[in-house]
Design an enzyme around this catalytic site. Structure first.
Site, short mmCIF file in Angstrom:
data_model
loop_
_atom_site.label_atom_id
_atom_site.label_comp_id
_atom_site.label_asym_id
_atom_site.label_seq_id
_atom_site.Cartn_x
_atom_site.Cartn_y
_atom_site.Cartn_z
N CYS A 143 11.37 9.26 -0.07
CA CYS A 143 10.41 8.20 0.18
C CYS A 143 9.64 8.52 1.46
O CYS A 143 10.26 8.69 2.52
CB CYS A 143 11.08 6.83 0.30
SG CYS A 143 9.89 5.48 0.56
N CYS A 366 0.03 -11.39 7.25
CA CYS A 366 0.14 -10.28 6.31
C CYS A 366 -0.67 -10.54 5.05
O CYS A 366 -0.57 -9.80 4.07
CB CYS A 366 1.60 -10.02 5.95
SG CYS A 366 2.42 -11.42 5.15
#
Length: 408
Positions: A143, A366
């Site tokens: 990842c 966000c």
């Protein structure tokens, strides 16, 4: 057989898909870039022209299967511009021509928290993110976004999952890197572990040097203090408490808040404070009152303050600001207010702020859409908005953090 549909991509949408127009309606093409022609045949899309020069090779073998990343096919410059455009478009939708700064992008492999799917199938365990738009898990082997310590722990976590997960059932695995190691929680793990199973699982956790292991909400192993340092203050973090995704972004947000403070400053309020991500940096400059609905977060903040040095007075108060937002009178007691709500934003609290006399209001979000909505409310109430700073701490995703400051 019908001819293949061929369309030219005009722009990138809010979810990272290329958008083409057909008969006046938008058509969304995954992994497509502007200027490219794409053909659809039997429901499948394929590139039918030269690639956009901003197209690059993905940095992870799981890309286009794992739903964790959407835009590894974009160059860093294209990614950065798209993240900024998400903020620009959100404000424009509210009739605001915001001055949006270039997006600040965090470093690779920097995300300290992972919400992973976990499934046990007999002796086989799959841990990873789900396929885009599907329930199928993609087994994680690498990842480019997560902290390397999290990725390195996955093989060991599979061994633990064989013992704590119910066979043929899935669940959620949360892994967070704290100051002294990994905090791991199998949220849907078994609650009926025997003494022998606990011992076996504990030994595995010790071998992996996990800082803390929780199964089904119960702490099985705790090897050391589960703390994270914020503005030089050690804060004990209970399992599941919110933290900013990337420490670098956390520091930048704190720096932006401190830089925006008025020169004449005695008191400040931190709304939706969590464990004190912004409270503690502000408390180096002013007395701060922090409000949050999470009793555990407020308890962690209050305990941290009691043992900290060099802070102005901090009051940590449990209060659900959605049900009981601060009144105009309460707000007027502060020289500065910062609010960092969940994705839903803070519509009613913004309305109270718009009617207040608070000299400086700082907003962190966000979700650019709800930030723009709340900004519209503040501006309509007489505030002037300064530059908006996008912070890309959600690499290769359709999410972006943003900071804005408003002054009377």
């Amino acid at each position: 057989m019908a001819d293949a549909v061929k369309l030219t991509i005009e722009r990138i949408g809010a979810k990272g898909h290329g958008i083409a127009m057909r008969d006046g309606e938008p058509v969304y093409v995954p992994f497509a870039l502007p200027g490219e022609a794409w053909a659809q045949n039997a429901g499948a899309w394929s590139l039918a022209s030269d690639a956009n020069p901003e197209r690059v090779s993905p940095v992870c073998r799981h890309f286009m299967q794992c739903g964790g990343c959407l835009t590894q096919h974009m160059s860093p410059a294209a990614n950065r511009a798209w993240k900024r455009d998400l903020v620009v478009d959100a404000f424009r939708h509210r009739g605001l021509d915001a001055e949006v700064m270039p997006a600040v992008v965090v470093g690779a492999a920097s995300r300290r928290r992972a919400f992973l799917g976990v499934e046990r199938r007999g002796r086989e365990v799959i841990i990873g993110f789900r396929e885009e738009g599907q329930h199928t898990l993609v087994d994680l082997s690498e990842c480019p976004v997560l902290d390397p310590a999290i990725v390195a722990a996955v093989p060991g976590l599979r061994e633990i999952a064989k013992r704590v997960m119910v066979d043929r059932e899935g669940g959620r695995l949360v892994v967070t890197r704290l100051d002294h190691g990994l905090d791991v929680s199998f949220d849907n793990g078994r609650k009926d572990l025997s003494a022998h199973e606990r011992s076996t699982v504990g030994a595995l956790a010790e071998t992996m040097r996990l800082l803390r292991l929780s199964v089904g909400g119960e702490v099985i192993v705790a090897r050391g203090p589960p703390v994270v340092t914020i503005a030089g203050v050690a804060v004990t973090v209970e399992p599941g408490l919110f933290l900013q995704a990337v420490p670098e972004a956390e520091t930048l947000l704190a720096d932006l808040c401190v830089a925006a403070l008025p020169k004449r400053l005695k008191t400040a309020a931190d709304l939706f404070s969590g464990v004190g991500t912004l409270t503690l940096p502000l408390a180096r400059r002013a007395a701060v009152t922090a409000y949050d609905s999470d009793k555990r977060a407020i308890s962690s903040l209050a305990n941290a303050v009691r043992h900290a040095q060099g802070l102005r007075p901090v009051a940590a108060i449990v209060r659900d600001l959605y049900r009981d937002p601060l009144s105009v009178r309460e707000l007027n007691a502060f020289d500065a207010v910062v609010f960092d709500p969940p994705r839903a934003g803070a519509a009613e609290q913004a309305e109270r702020l718009a009617k207040s006399k608070v000299p400086v209001v700082m907003a962190v979000s966000c979700n650019p859409a709800t930030l723009a909505r709340d900004a519209r409310t503040l501006i309509d109430g007489g505030y002037r908005m300064g530059p908006v700073t996008p912070i890309d701490q959600f690499l290769y995703s359709a999410h972006v953090e943003a900071f804005a400051v408003f002054r009377r």
